[in-house]
Design a protein around this motif. Structure first.
Motif, PDB file in Angstrom:
ATOM      1  N   ASP A 128      42.371  34.635  29.167  1.00  0.00           N
ATOM      2  CA  ASP A 128      41.780  35.863  29.245  1.00  0.00           C
ATOM      3  C   ASP A 128      40.834  35.833  30.060  1.00  0.00           C
ATOM      4  O   ASP A 128      40.569  36.791  31.045  1.00  0.00           O
ATOM      5  CB  ASP A 128      41.765  36.370  27.891  1.00  0.00           C
ATOM      6  N   THR A 129      39.725  34.933  30.242  1.00  0.00           N
ATOM      7  CA  THR A 129      38.749  34.865  30.847  1.00  0.00           C
ATOM      8  C   THR A 129      39.132  34.748  32.210  1.00  0.00           C
ATOM      9  O   THR A 129      38.486  35.139  33.150  1.00  0.00           O
ATOM     10  CB  THR A 129      37.504  33.858  30.308  1.00  0.00           C
ATOM     11  N   ARG A 130      39.829  33.694  32.586  1.00  0.00           N
ATOM     12  CA  ARG A 130      40.410  33.475  33.832  1.00  0.00           C
ATOM     13  C   ARG A 130      40.957  34.494  34.487  1.00  0.00           C
ATOM     14  O   ARG A 130      40.694  34.897  35.727  1.00  0.00           O
ATOM     15  CB  ARG A 130      41.311  32.198  33.825  1.00  0.00           C
ATOM     16  N   LEU A 131      41.886  35.398  33.772  1.00  0.00           N
ATOM     17  CA  LEU A 131      42.548  36.574  34.442  1.00  0.00           C
ATOM     18  C   LEU A 131      41.565  37.599  34.496  1.00  0.00           C
ATOM     19  O   LEU A 131      41.660  38.303  35.687  1.00  0.00           O
ATOM     20  CB  LEU A 131      43.540  36.914  33.371  1.00  0.00           C
ATOM     21  N   GLU A 132      40.568  37.743  33.843  1.00  0.00           N
ATOM     22  CA  GLU A 132      39.547  38.733  34.059  1.00  0.00           C
ATOM     23  C   GLU A 132      38.541  38.616  35.297  1.00  0.00           C
ATOM     24  O   GLU A 132      38.342  39.603  36.307  1.00  0.00           O
ATOM     25  CB  GLU A 132      38.525  38.968  32.950  1.00  0.00           C
ATOM     26  N   GLU A 133      38.551  37.060  35.570  1.00  0.00           N
ATOM     27  CA  GLU A 133      37.828  36.836  36.905  1.00  0.00           C
ATOM     28  C   GLU A 133      38.700  37.410  38.077  1.00  0.00           C
ATOM     29  O   GLU A 133      38.211  37.730  39.287  1.00  0.00           O
ATOM     30  CB  GLU A 133      37.562  35.376  36.774  1.00  0.00           C
ATOM     31  N   ASP A 134      39.990  37.171  38.010  1.00  0.00           N
ATOM     32  CA  ASP A 134      41.039  37.477  38.964  1.00  0.00           C
ATOM     33  C   ASP A 134      40.774  38.937  39.274  1.00  0.00           C
ATOM     34  O   ASP A 134      40.712  39.422  40.281  1.00  0.00           O
ATOM     35  CB  ASP A 134      42.539  37.061  38.585  1.00  0.00           C
ATOM     36  N   VAL A 135      40.644  39.578  38.131  1.00  0.00           N
ATOM     37  CA  VAL A 135      40.768  41.113  38.362  1.00  0.00           C
ATOM     38  C   VAL A 135      39.273  41.475  39.024  1.00  0.00           C
ATOM     39  O   VAL A 135      39.287  42.341  39.872  1.00  0.00           O
ATOM     40  CB  VAL A 135      40.864  41.803  36.791  1.00  0.00           C
ATOM     41  N   GLU A 136      38.099  40.890  38.653  1.00  0.00           N
ATOM     42  CA  GLU A 136      36.942  41.045  39.001  1.00  0.00           C
ATOM     43  C   GLU A 136      37.025  40.573  40.677  1.00  0.00           C
ATOM     44  O   GLU A 136      36.324  41.495  41.293  1.00  0.00           O
ATOM     45  CB  GLU A 136      35.814  40.313  38.413  1.00  0.00           C
ATOM     46  N   HIS A 137      37.759  39.720  41.043  1.00  0.00           N
ATOM     47  CA  HIS A 137      37.760  39.159  42.255  1.00  0.00           C
ATOM     48  C   HIS A 137      38.449  40.684  43.077  1.00  0.00           C
ATOM     49  O   HIS A 137      37.983  40.999  44.259  1.00  0.00           O
ATOM     50  CB  HIS A 137      38.490  38.093  42.517  1.00  0.00           C
ATOM     51  N   PHE A 138      39.344  41.166  42.660  1.00  0.00           N
ATOM     52  CA  PHE A 138      39.949  42.192  43.229  1.00  0.00           C
ATOM     53  C   PHE A 138      38.967  43.370  43.335  1.00  0.00           C
ATOM     54  O   PHE A 138      38.923  43.886  44.367  1.00  0.00           O
ATOM     55  CB  PHE A 138      41.050  42.757  42.406  1.00  0.00           C
ATOM     56  N   ARG A 139      38.385  43.449  42.187  1.00  0.00           N
ATOM     57  CA  ARG A 139      37.367  44.862  42.392  1.00  0.00           C
ATOM     58  C   ARG A 139      36.290  44.526  43.551  1.00  0.00           C
ATOM     59  O   ARG A 139      35.831  45.433  44.247  1.00  0.00           O
ATOM     60  CB  ARG A 139      36.912  45.026  41.137  1.00  0.00           C
ATOM     61  N   ARG A 140      35.704  43.455  43.683  1.00  0.00           N
ATOM     62  CA  ARG A 140      34.935  43.167  44.506  1.00  0.00           C
ATOM     63  C   ARG A 140      35.349  43.389  45.948  1.00  0.00           C
ATOM     64  O   ARG A 140      34.724  43.856  46.780  1.00  0.00           O
ATOM     65  CB  ARG A 140      34.257  41.461  44.343  1.00  0.00           C
ATOM     66  N   VAL A 141      36.593  42.619  46.318  1.00  0.00           N
ATOM     67  CA  VAL A 141      37.082  43.130  47.635  1.00  0.00           C
ATOM     68  C   VAL A 141      37.353  44.803  47.698  1.00  0.00           C
ATOM     69  O   VAL A 141      37.308  45.176  48.637  1.00  0.00           O
ATOM     70  CB  VAL A 141      38.587  42.333  47.788  1.00  0.00           C
ATOM     71  N   GLU A 142      37.785  45.306  46.712  1.00  0.00           N
ATOM     72  CA  GLU A 142      38.157  46.816  46.681  1.00  0.00           C
ATOM     73  C   GLU A 142      36.650  47.616  47.002  1.00  0.00           C
ATOM     74  O   GLU A 142      36.735  48.443  47.715  1.00  0.00           O
ATOM     75  CB  GLU A 142      38.376  47.352  45.472  1.00  0.00           C
ATOM     76  N   ASP A 143      35.464  47.140  46.533  1.00  0.00           N
ATOM     77  CA  ASP A 143      34.188  47.436  46.902  1.00  0.00           C
ATOM     78  C   ASP A 143      34.191  47.518  48.381  1.00  0.00           C
ATOM     79  O   ASP A 143      33.467  48.340  48.984  1.00  0.00           O
ATOM     80  CB  ASP A 143      33.384  47.117  45.863  1.00  0.00           C
ATOM     81  N   MET A 144      34.423  46.117  48.805  1.00  0.00           N
ATOM     82  CA  MET A 144      34.009  46.007  50.311  1.00  0.00           C
ATOM     83  C   MET A 144      34.729  46.988  51.359  1.00  0.00           C
ATOM     84  O   MET A 144      34.546  47.242  52.147  1.00  0.00           O
ATOM     85  CB  MET A 144      34.242  44.698  50.739  1.00  0.00           C
ATOM     86  N   VAL A 145      36.111  46.882  50.785  1.00  0.00           N
ATOM     87  CA  VAL A 145      37.339  47.945  51.615  1.00  0.00           C
ATOM     88  C   VAL A 145      36.281  49.383  51.587  1.00  0.00           C
ATOM     89  O   VAL A 145      36.508  49.883  52.592  1.00  0.00           O
ATOM     90  CB  VAL A 145      38.438  47.887  50.818  1.00  0.00           C
ATOM     91  N   GLU A 146      35.976  49.730  50.556  1.00  0.00           N
ATOM     92  CA  GLU A 146      35.415  51.272  50.612  1.00  0.00           C
ATOM     93  C   GLU A 146      34.105  51.236  51.332  1.00  0.00           C
ATOM     94  O   GLU A 146      33.861  52.383  51.692  1.00  0.00           O
ATOM     95  CB  GLU A 146      35.279  51.573  49.079  1.00  0.00           C
ATOM     96  N   GLU A 147      33.371  50.139  51.455  1.00  0.00           N
ATOM     97  CA  GLU A 147      32.337  50.127  52.375  1.00  0.00           C
ATOM     98  C   GLU A 147      32.632  50.360  53.840  1.00  0.00           C
ATOM     99  O   GLU A 147      31.926  50.757  54.828  1.00  0.00           O
ATOM    100  CB  GLU A 147      31.666  48.978  52.478  1.00  0.00           C
ATOM    101  N   GLN A 148      33.802  50.230  54.025  1.00  0.00           N
ATOM    102  CA  GLN A 148      34.550  50.528  55.522  1.00  0.00           C
ATOM    103  C   GLN A 148      34.767  51.894  55.573  1.00  0.00           C
ATOM    104  O   GLN A 148      35.415  52.225  56.631  1.00  0.00           O
ATOM    105  CB  GLN A 148      35.613  49.339  55.801  1.00  0.00           C
ATOM    106  N   ARG A 149      34.846  52.879  54.596  1.00  0.00           N
ATOM    107  CA  ARG A 149      35.326  53.987  54.902  1.00  0.00           C
ATOM    108  C   ARG A 149      34.570  54.829  56.140  1.00  0.00           C
ATOM    109  O   ARG A 149      33.596  54.800  56.145  1.00  0.00           O
ATOM    110  CB  ARG A 149      35.197  54.855  53.365  1.00  0.00           C
ATOM    111  N   GLY A 150      35.646  55.473  56.698  1.00  0.00           N
ATOM    112  CA  GLY A 150      35.010  56.104  57.976  1.00  0.00           C
ATOM    113  C   GLY A 150      35.181  55.072  59.318  1.00  0.00           C
ATOM    114  O   GLY A 150      35.044  55.421  60.298  1.00  0.00           O
ATOM    115  N   GLY A 151      35.490  53.705  58.962  1.00  0.00           N
ATOM    116  CA  GLY A 151      35.473  52.824  60.015  1.00  0.00           C
ATOM    117  C   GLY A 151      36.978  52.783  60.521  1.00  0.00           C
ATOM    118  O   GLY A 151      37.985  53.386  59.958  1.00  0.00           O
ATOM    119  N   LYS A 152      36.992  52.249  61.692  1.00  0.00           N
ATOM    120  CA  LYS A 152      38.750  52.270  62.334  1.00  0.00           C
ATOM    121  C   LYS A 152      39.450  51.323  61.469  1.00  0.00           C
ATOM    122  O   LYS A 152      40.537  51.433  61.816  1.00  0.00           O
ATOM    123  CB  LYS A 152      38.296  51.737  63.971  1.00  0.00           C
TER     124      LYS A 152
END
Length: 472
Positions: free
Chosen positions: A189-213
Motif C-alpha cells: 500500500d505504501t508503494r502504491l501511495e508513492e506512485d500516486v504522490e509521483h503523479f501529483r508532483r507531476v500534476e503540480d508541475m503541469v499546473e505551473e505551466q498554466r498560461g504557457g504554450k
C-alpha cells in the motif's frame, strides 16, 4: 513541486568536478610538454648543485616532506641553473654532485628535462593512471549532478518522465495469481501511495505551466499517462484478485476487478478521467492481494496437522479477512464476494496440501501419511465460520469452534485408533493436542497465554494483535 536533494550529493559532485578539472589540466600540460620535447635535439649532463625541500599535506593534517633538485648544466656557451620540480622524491634521495643526462630545447635552452622523463613503463603507467582517475572523476561528478537534478526536477519534456508514471508498482510488473508466491509484498500500500504522490508532483508541475504554450500539451500527456497507468494497475489486480475469485467459483470477476482498480486509481490521480466507482475499492483490493499472497496456494505450502486443526485455521483465515475488510471501510459487496468464494478457496487449499501428502506417502509410506478427510475439515470450518457470521463475536466463535474440533478429533481417534500412527496426529504436529476443552469459555477468553503455533490460544492472541493494529 520538487523534492529536496541530499546536500552531500552536491558536495561530492563538486569535489569530483574539481578533481577532474585539476587532472585534466595536468594531463593537457603534460601532453603539450611531451609533444614539444619530441622535437628537442639538445643533450647535456646536469649536476645537482642544490636540493630544495617542501611539503604537502597528506590526509588533510599530516605534513609529508619531499625534495627536488636544482640542476646546473651547459648548453653550448650558455650556463643554466634551474629547479627541476618535475622530479620530486622522498627526503634523502638526491645527493649534491650527482649527475643526470638531460635533453633541452635548442631554440630555448632554458627549457630542459631529464633524459628519461618521457620514456619507460612508469611514465606511461602514471599517465594512464592519471587519465583513468580523470575519467572516473568526470563520470561520477556527472552522475552526482544528474541525480541531484533529477531529485529536484521533473523533466516534463522528457519521455522517461511519462514512461515512469505509466508503470505503477513497477517492481511487481508480471505479478499474477499463479506466480504471486515469487514476490515479497511488504508495504504494498505504501508503494502504491508513492506512485500516486509521483503523479501529483507531476500534476503540480503541469499546473505551473498554466498560461504557457505547452500547457495543453502537458495536460493531455498527463491524462494519457494516468489512463495508461490505470490500465496497467487494473491488469495487475485483475490477474491476481480477479483470477483468484474466478478460480474460487465466482464468474466475471476479472473484468469487475479491472474496472474497480482503474476507477480507484484514476479517482486519486486524474478524477476528470475516472469512470463511476467499481465494485471494489483500491484499499479492499490491496487487502485481498495480501491475503492471496499469504493464502498458502503455492507449491511450497504444506500442513502436517490434523484435519480438525486445518478446518479451524481456515475458519480463522476467513474471519480475519472479513474483519480486515470491515475495519478498512469495506462494504457488503466485497465481504459477500469473499464469503461466497471462500468455500472454493478451501477446496483449492486442500488440493495443495494433498500434493504434499501424496508426495510423502511415496517417501514414507501410507501408514504414516493418509489422504485428508475433507469432510472432517469442512465440518469444522463450516461450524466455526457460521458461528462467526452469526451473532457471536470472533472470540466466542473461536472457542465454540475449538471445542467442536477437539471433540470431533477425539471421537475420530477413538473410532479409528490407526489415526494415532499418522504423522499429523503426533503431539509435535497437532495444535489441538494441548487444548483443554474443559477450561470453560470465560477462562479461555480471559487468557493472555500465546499457545503453540496455530493452536486456539495462538489464534486468539493473533486476533487481539490484529484488533490493536486497526485501532492504532
Amino acid at each position: 513541486m520538487t523534492s529536496t536533494s541530499d546536500p552531500l550529493t552536491l558536495f561530492y559532485a563538486s569535489l569530483l568536478l574539481l578533481l577532474f578539472l585539476s587532472g585534466l589540466f595536468g594531463l593537457i600540460k603534460e601532453f603539450r610538454l611531451w609533444k614539444r620535447a619530441r622535437k628537442w635535439r639538445g643533450a647535456a649532463t646536469g649536476t645537482v648543485v642544490d636540493i630544495h625541500k617542501d611539503y604537502r599535506y597528506h590526509r588533510l593534517f599530516i605534513k609529508r616532506w619531499y625534495e627536488y633538485p636544482v640542476i646546473a648544466y651547459k648548453a653550448g656557451s650558455q650556463s643554466f641553473r634551474q629547479k627541476y620540480t618535475r622530479r620530486k622524491r622522498e627526503l634523502g634521495y638526491y645527493q649534491l654532485g650527482e649527475q643526470y643526462p638531460l635533453i633541452y630545447n635548442e631554440d630555448n635552452p632554458g627549457e630542459f628535462a631529464f633524459g628519461d622523463a618521457f620514456s619507460g613503463f612508469f611514465y606511461y603507467a602514471g599517465q594512464a593512471l592519471m587519465l583513468a582517475v580523470t575519467i572516473f572523476s568526470l563520470y561520477y561528478s556527472a552522475h552526482f549532478f544528474m541525480n541531484h537534478y533529477l531529485d529536484t526536477h521533473e523533466l516534463l519534456w522528457e519521455e522517461q518522465t511519462w514512461a515512469d508514471l505509466e508503470r505503477p508498482l513497477a517492481a511487481y510488473q508480471g505479478m499474477e495469481f499463479s506466480n504471486l508466491y515469487n514476490y515479497t509484498l511488504d508495504n504494498l500500500d505504501t508503494r502504491l501511495e508513492e506512485d500516486v504522490e509521483h503523479f501529483r508532483r507531476v500534476e503540480d508541475m503541469v499546473e505551473e505551466q498554466r498560461g504557457g504554450k505547452n500547457y495543453q500539451t502537458y495536460q493531455n500527456r498527463y491524462r494519457a499517462s494516468a489512463l495508461a497507468a490505470a490500465d496497467s494497475l487494473g491488469g495487475t489486480f485483475s490477474g491476481i484478485v480477479g483470477a483468484f475469485f474466478e478460480e474460487c467459483g465466482l464468474d466475471g470477476q476479472r473484468e469487475a476487478v479491472y474496472r474497480s482498480a482503474c476507477a480507484g486509481f484514476l479517482e486519486r490521480v486524474c478524477p476528470d478521467a475516472a469512470p463511476g466507482p467499481g465494485l471494489y475499492s483500491l484499499d479492499e483490493l490491496l487487502i485481498l492481494v495480501n491475503f492471496i499472497h499469504d493464502s498458502g496456494l503455492n507449491p511450497y505450502e504444506y500442513r502436517d496437522d490434523p484435519e480438525e486443526s486445518i478446518g479451524l485455521s481456515l475458519a480463522v483465515s476467513y474471519a480475519r479477512l472479513d474483519a480486515e475488510l470491515a475495519l478498512s471501510g469495506g462494504d457488503e459487496t466485497v465481504r459477500t464476494a469473499v464469503s461466497d468464494c471462500f468455500p472454493g478457496y478451501v477446496s483449492l487449499y486442500l488440493d495443495q496440501i494433498d500434493l504434499h501428502v501424496l508426495e510423502n506417502r511415496k517417501k514414507y509410506g501410507k501408514e504414516r501419511y493418509t489422504r485428508l478427510n475433507r469432510e472432517a475439515i469442512l465440518s469444522v470450518y463450516s461450524y466455526t465460520a457460521a458461528r462467526y457470521q452469526g451473532p457471536d463475536s470472533f472470540e466466542a466463535a473461536l472457542w465454540d469452534g475449538s471445542v467442536f474440533a477437539w471433540e470431533q478429533m477425539t471421537a475420530r481417534m477413538q473410532a479409528d485408533p490407526a489415526l494415532r500412527g499418522l504423522v499429523r496426529y503426533g503431539a509435535e504436529n497437532n495444535p489441538l493436542s494441548e487444548f483443554d476443552a474443559g477450561m470453560g469459555k470465560d477462562a479461555f477468553l480471559s487468557s493472555r497465554e500465546r499457545g503453540a503455533y496455530q493452536s486456539p490460544l495462538y489464534d486468539l492472541q493473533n486476533w487481539r494483535d490484529l484488533m490493536e493494529y486497526w485501532e492504532d
